[in-house]
Design an enzyme around this catalytic site. Structure first.
Site: not given
Ligand code: GLA
Length: 383
Positions: A34-35, A37, A68, A125, A127-129, A173
């Site tokens: 995590e954190h 990438d 949507s 958290g 990643s729907s994005s 993501d």
């Molecule tokens: C979000 C970001 C990712 C990553 C994570 C933390 O999901 O979109 O690129 O940095 O936070 O790991």
């Protein structure tokens, strides 16, 4: 239950004609890493069994028309020629940004109508994005004959989030959403760009991976994310390396000695987290879930105490899960709310879920949403 047929019907209802196709892309859970990438580190996410589905067809209006099923009263129309980075964080920008990124890369993508249905809860958290971005990449490519190349497409989707939406995320993501595979986690080295599918089937070992969506979304998240990224870049600058990936665990003490305490704790997280990702890959290959659980716990502690991206709701979920018998638990994703994950024996799922719900009720937190998540396939065309 939402699926390709639901969204195709939604398209029919809105446009009075069948879509040319349906495409979908998943959200992701990050198992560990995590954190890391955005500082050339290693990550270990997987695509999940919740997706953004999109039914779409070309139009002759040179307009991107986005609807949507989650927002039936809104119709977003953007003339294709006016697609340009806007940094507005609007939900439709995750769609429009991918069309822009493909065009900006030289592909002749023109107008299309899209109706979408996203089963990845937004703000969770998970990643729907990325699900929206990656599904749109396939829609636009499919409708306009652009050959799909998953990894470059993931990087284009990241570029659209960075520049069009205005979020300075890394590429984890989008890579997981584009390239995930059922029954495996994606070992992704963001320095080399190497991606490897590592079998990950907790069920075969009598285990389950639970997602605990805290439903807490802290407003500061975006600014805090950018600050963490800046701190990592500043630390690398002071250490005279291109990125924190160049600091190995055995060089950590020397690095820390030359940094102030604040930058130091950021570096300690990133360097030890990279080591935990490599160790997790070995633990998975050896089927050593006890060790994997230990690494998940250590990752959470590092994110909470050193990197400081956790939240009370995440800590309470993780603590309650551990006390109720989880092999390991941690926050997943960017933090400041969102979701936690817990690795638990299948027969312990009920007890763990009850324990987390009880702990939440005692704290007066909103009831969390808890479910078993399955590593799933990445983006594809459904019909
Ligand atoms: C979000 C970001 C990712 C990553 C994570 C933390 O999901 O979109 O690129 O940095 O936070 O790991």
């Amino acid at each position: 239950m939402s699926d390709a047929a639901t969204v195709a019907q939604g398209f029919m209802d809105v446009h009075g004609r069948a879509p040319a196709g349906v495409w979908s892309a998943p959200g992701r859970v990050n198992l560990i890493g995590e954190h890391t990438d955005y500082t050339e580190g290693v990550v270990f996410p997987f695509a999940i069994d919740r997706r953004a589905f999109m039914a779409a067809d070309r139009n002759n209006d040179d307009v991107l028309r986005i609807q949507s099923l989650q927002r039936p009263d809104e119709v977003i129309e953007i003339p294709i020629a006016e697609l340009a980075p806007r940094s507005d964080h609007h939900w439709s920008s995750y769609v429009a940004g991918s069309a822009w990124a493909l065009r900006d890369a030289g592909h002749d993508v023109r107008g299309f109508d899209v109706v979408l249905d996203c089963t990845v809860p937004s703000g969770s958290g998970l990643s729907s994005s990325a699900a929206l971005e990656c599904a749109t990449m396939l829609v636009a490519a499919g409708l306009y004959g652009v050959p799909v190349d998953p990894f470059p497409f993931a990087l284009l989707a990241q570029r659209s989030e960075n520049l069009y939406v205005g979020v300075p995320c890394g590429s984890m993501d989008q890579t997981a959403s584009m390239m995930g595979k059922a029954g495996s986690a994606l070992f992704y080295d963001t320095q080399s760009g190497d991606v490897a599918h590592e079998p990950f089937e907790p069920g075969a070992a009598g285990l389950a991976l639970l997602v605990i969506d805290t439903r807490a979304h802290h407003a500061l998240a975006d600014g805090e994310y950018a600050k963490r990224r800046q701190a990592c870049e500043e630390a690398a600058r002071q250490l005279g390396v291109p990125s924190l990936r160049h600091i190995a665990v055995d060089g950590l003490d020397a690095a820390l000695a030359s940094l102030d305490a604040d930058l130091g704790r950021h570096v300690r997280h990133v360097v030890t987290e990279n080591a935990r990702v490599f160790a997790s890959r070995i633990a998975l290959r050896e089927g050593d879930y006890v060790e994997l659980g230990r690494l998940l716990d250590a990752s959470h502690a590092s994110l909470k105490d050193d990197f400081r991206v956790s939240a009370d709701e995440l800590d309470v979920a993780v603590e309650a899960a551990r006390s109720a018998g989880a092999l390991g638990a941690r926050m997943t994703g960017g933090g400041f709310g969102g979701s936690a994950i817990a690795l638990v024996a299948i027969e312990g799922i009920g007890e763990l879920s009850d324990a987390v719900r009880r702990a939440y009720a005692e704290r007066g937190f909103e009831e969390p949403s808890i479910w078993v998540v399955e590593p799933s396939d990445g983006a594809h065309q459904d019909s």
